[in-house]
Write a protein that holds these residues in place. Structure first.
Motif, PDB file in Angstrom:
ATOM      1  N   LEU A 131     153.808  67.867  -2.533  1.00  0.00           N
ATOM      2  CA  LEU A 131     152.279  66.735  -2.351  1.00  0.00           C
ATOM      3  C   LEU A 131     152.040  67.735  -2.656  1.00  0.00           C
ATOM      4  N   SER A 132     150.493  67.127  -3.917  1.00  0.00           N
ATOM      5  CA  SER A 132     149.588  68.295  -4.938  1.00  0.00           C
ATOM      6  C   SER A 132     148.151  67.965  -4.456  1.00  0.00           C
ATOM      7  N   ASP A 133     148.161  67.253  -3.439  1.00  0.00           N
ATOM      8  CA  ASP A 133     146.732  66.622  -3.376  1.00  0.00           C
ATOM      9  C   ASP A 133     146.545  65.583  -2.714  1.00  0.00           C
ATOM     10  N   CYS A 134     145.376  65.482  -2.058  1.00  0.00           N
ATOM     11  CA  CYS A 134     145.343  64.086  -1.819  1.00  0.00           C
ATOM     12  C   CYS A 134     144.571  62.568  -2.422  1.00  0.00           C
ATOM     13  N   GLY A 135     143.777  63.018  -3.356  1.00  0.00           N
ATOM     14  CA  GLY A 135     143.678  61.717  -3.650  1.00  0.00           C
ATOM     15  C   GLY A 135     142.262  62.324  -4.118  1.00  0.00           C
ATOM     16  N   ILE A 136     141.466  60.550  -4.502  1.00  0.00           N
ATOM     17  CA  ILE A 136     139.892  61.009  -4.786  1.00  0.00           C
ATOM     18  C   ILE A 136     139.772  60.229  -3.286  1.00  0.00           C
ATOM     19  N   PRO A 137     138.406  60.365  -3.052  1.00  0.00           N
ATOM     20  CA  PRO A 137     138.137  59.802  -1.779  1.00  0.00           C
ATOM     21  C   PRO A 137     137.549  58.357  -1.792  1.00  0.00           C
ATOM     22  N   SER A 138     137.944  57.991  -0.657  1.00  0.00           N
ATOM     23  CA  SER A 138     137.183  56.454  -1.666  1.00  0.00           C
ATOM     24  C   SER A 138     137.133  55.882   0.203  1.00  0.00           C
ATOM     25  N   GLN A 139     136.032  57.228   0.957  1.00  0.00           N
ATOM     26  CA  GLN A 139     135.881  55.871   1.693  1.00  0.00           C
ATOM     27  C   GLN A 139     134.632  55.570   1.559  1.00  0.00           C
ATOM     28  N   LEU A 140     133.675  54.320   2.322  1.00  0.00           N
ATOM     29  CA  LEU A 140     132.560  53.216   1.677  1.00  0.00           C
ATOM     30  C   LEU A 140     131.634  53.644   2.144  1.00  0.00           C
ATOM     31  N   ILE A 155     146.285  69.859  -2.016  1.00  0.00           N
ATOM     32  CA  ILE A 155     146.001  70.569  -0.428  1.00  0.00           C
ATOM     33  C   ILE A 155     145.537  71.448   0.130  1.00  0.00           C
ATOM     34  N   GLY A 156     144.954  71.237   1.092  1.00  0.00           N
ATOM     35  CA  GLY A 156     144.268  72.685   1.180  1.00  0.00           C
ATOM     36  C   GLY A 156     143.109  72.943   0.904  1.00  0.00           C
ATOM     37  N   ARG A 157     142.512  71.705   0.420  1.00  0.00           N
ATOM     38  CA  ARG A 157     141.025  72.114  -0.396  1.00  0.00           C
ATOM     39  C   ARG A 157     139.757  71.558   0.353  1.00  0.00           C
ATOM     40  N   HIS A 158     139.147  71.731  -0.134  1.00  0.00           N
ATOM     41  CA  HIS A 158     137.569  70.843   0.559  1.00  0.00           C
ATOM     42  C   HIS A 158     137.000  70.325  -0.221  1.00  0.00           C
ATOM     43  N   MET A 159     135.828  69.128   0.004  1.00  0.00           N
ATOM     44  CA  MET A 159     134.601  68.747  -0.356  1.00  0.00           C
ATOM     45  C   MET A 159     134.242  68.551   0.456  1.00  0.00           C
ATOM     46  N   GLU A 160     132.419  69.051   0.082  1.00  0.00           N
ATOM     47  CA  GLU A 160     130.971  67.919   0.932  1.00  0.00           C
ATOM     48  C   GLU A 160     130.404  67.273   0.220  1.00  0.00           C
ATOM     49  N   LEU A 161     130.607  66.347   0.894  1.00  0.00           N
ATOM     50  CA  LEU A 161     130.189  65.116  -0.121  1.00  0.00           C
ATOM     51  C   LEU A 161     128.710  64.396   0.694  1.00  0.00           C
ATOM     52  N   ARG A 176     138.227  67.406   4.503  1.00  0.00           N
ATOM     53  CA  ARG A 176     139.572  68.253   4.310  1.00  0.00           C
ATOM     54  C   ARG A 176     140.772  67.616   4.297  1.00  0.00           C
ATOM     55  N   CYS A 177     141.534  68.461   3.212  1.00  0.00           N
ATOM     56  CA  CYS A 177     142.677  67.605   2.143  1.00  0.00           C
ATOM     57  C   CYS A 177     144.238  68.201   3.137  1.00  0.00           C
ATOM     58  N   GLN A 178     144.847  67.948   4.042  1.00  0.00           N
ATOM     59  CA  GLN A 178     145.892  68.046   5.057  1.00  0.00           C
ATOM     60  C   GLN A 178     147.237  68.283   4.144  1.00  0.00           C
ATOM     61  N   THR A 179     147.853  68.901   4.199  1.00  0.00           N
ATOM     62  CA  THR A 179     149.362  69.592   4.316  1.00  0.00           C
ATOM     63  C   THR A 179     149.762  67.690   4.025  1.00  0.00           C
ATOM     64  N   ASN A 180     149.573  67.240   4.798  1.00  0.00           N
ATOM     65  CA  ASN A 180     150.535  65.379   5.145  1.00  0.00           C
ATOM     66  C   ASN A 180     150.211  65.317   3.583  1.00  0.00           C
ATOM     67  N   GLY A 181     149.022  65.589   3.220  1.00  0.00           N
ATOM     68  CA  GLY A 181     148.419  64.109   1.910  1.00  0.00           C
ATOM     69  C   GLY A 181     146.906  63.589   2.308  1.00  0.00           C
ATOM     70  N   GLN A 182     146.420  63.507   3.229  1.00  0.00           N
ATOM     71  CA  GLN A 182     145.777  62.512   3.892  1.00  0.00           C
ATOM     72  C   GLN A 182     144.562  63.430   4.242  1.00  0.00           C
ATOM     73  N   TRP A 183     143.359  62.866   3.641  1.00  0.00           N
ATOM     74  CA  TRP A 183     142.002  63.512   3.967  1.00  0.00           C
ATOM     75  C   TRP A 183     141.387  63.498   5.570  1.00  0.00           C
ATOM     76  N   ILE A 184     141.124  64.225   5.730  1.00  0.00           N
ATOM     77  CA  ILE A 184     140.259  64.337   7.387  1.00  0.00           C
ATOM     78  C   ILE A 184     138.779  64.487   7.641  1.00  0.00           C
ATOM     79  N   THR A 185     138.089  63.642   8.208  1.00  0.00           N
ATOM     80  CA  THR A 185     136.593  63.969   7.248  1.00  0.00           C
ATOM     81  C   THR A 185     136.032  62.711   8.891  1.00  0.00           C
TER      82      THR A 185
END
Length: 192
Positions: A131-140, A155-161, A176-185
């Motif tokens: 895994l390299s990334d979580c993709g582009i966040p697509s939350q409404l 992976i391991g990076r974050h964004m403040e949106l 936060r981009c988790q090690t499983n490739g999913q965003w957590i927020t």
């Protein structure tokens, strides 16, 4: 006689490889970078290390490199797809993935990694996809143009949106981009 033939073959390969790299180096765009479209960043990299990282990362389309600190950014867009983020920046060097010969990443040149994976070379000409990334966040309701300068999707990076103006914001702005490739927020953007 066999030794002479082997030596000549090695010299031809080295000259051919050098010529192809020389062509890639001639396409570098000095004084430019792509801003706020980062997958990940790396320190103590050469421009060739940076290009190789991009070639190994399926989602990568370009790199921005700062020679003064040997700092590399891999990007999920390029100057064509994000022309408003292609900026003049003294000291930076910009390069696109297709300007580099895929063969420089040896066994990874034949990888079939998914869009959110990158290829890791293994001994004996083998590779594995990780895994390299979580993709582009697509939350409404989330405004992706509010991405900060040093934020990425790796992976391991974050964004403040932030939420768009016509949405009410509940929760933290941090993704936060988790090690499983999913965003957590816990950010929820509710339409007014």
């Amino acid at each position: 006689m066999a030794r002479k033939q082997t030596l000549v073959l090695v010299m031809i390969v080295v000259i051919y490889c050098h010529a192809r790299l020389q062509d890639s180096y001639s396409k570098l765009q000095y004084g430019h970078r792509l801003d706020r479209k980062m997958i990940d960043s790396f320190v103590n990299f050469s421009i060739l290390d940076c290009a190789e990282e991009c070639l190994r990362t399926t989602r990568c389309k370009s790199v921005s490199y700062y020679k003064g600190t040997n700092y590399c950014e891999t990007n999920y867009e390029n100057k064509s797809s994000a022309s408003d983020r292609f900026l003049e920046s003294p000291g930076w060097i910009y390069s696109e993935k297709e300007d580099w010969d895929i063969d420089i990443v040896s066994s990874c040149s034949a990888s079939n990694c998914s869009i959110n994976e990158k290829c890791k070379s293994l001994p004996m000409g083998k590779f594995k996809c990780v895994l390299s990334d979580c993709g582009i966040p697509s939350q409404l309701g989330v405004n992706l143009s509010s991405v900060g300068r040093w934020e990425g999707i790796g992976i391991g990076r974050h964004m403040e949106l932030e939420c768009f103006q016509n949405y009410k914001q509940n929760g933290s702005r941090v993704f936060r981009c988790q090690t499983n490739g999913q965003w957590i927020t816990d950010l929820i953007c509710e339409k007014h």
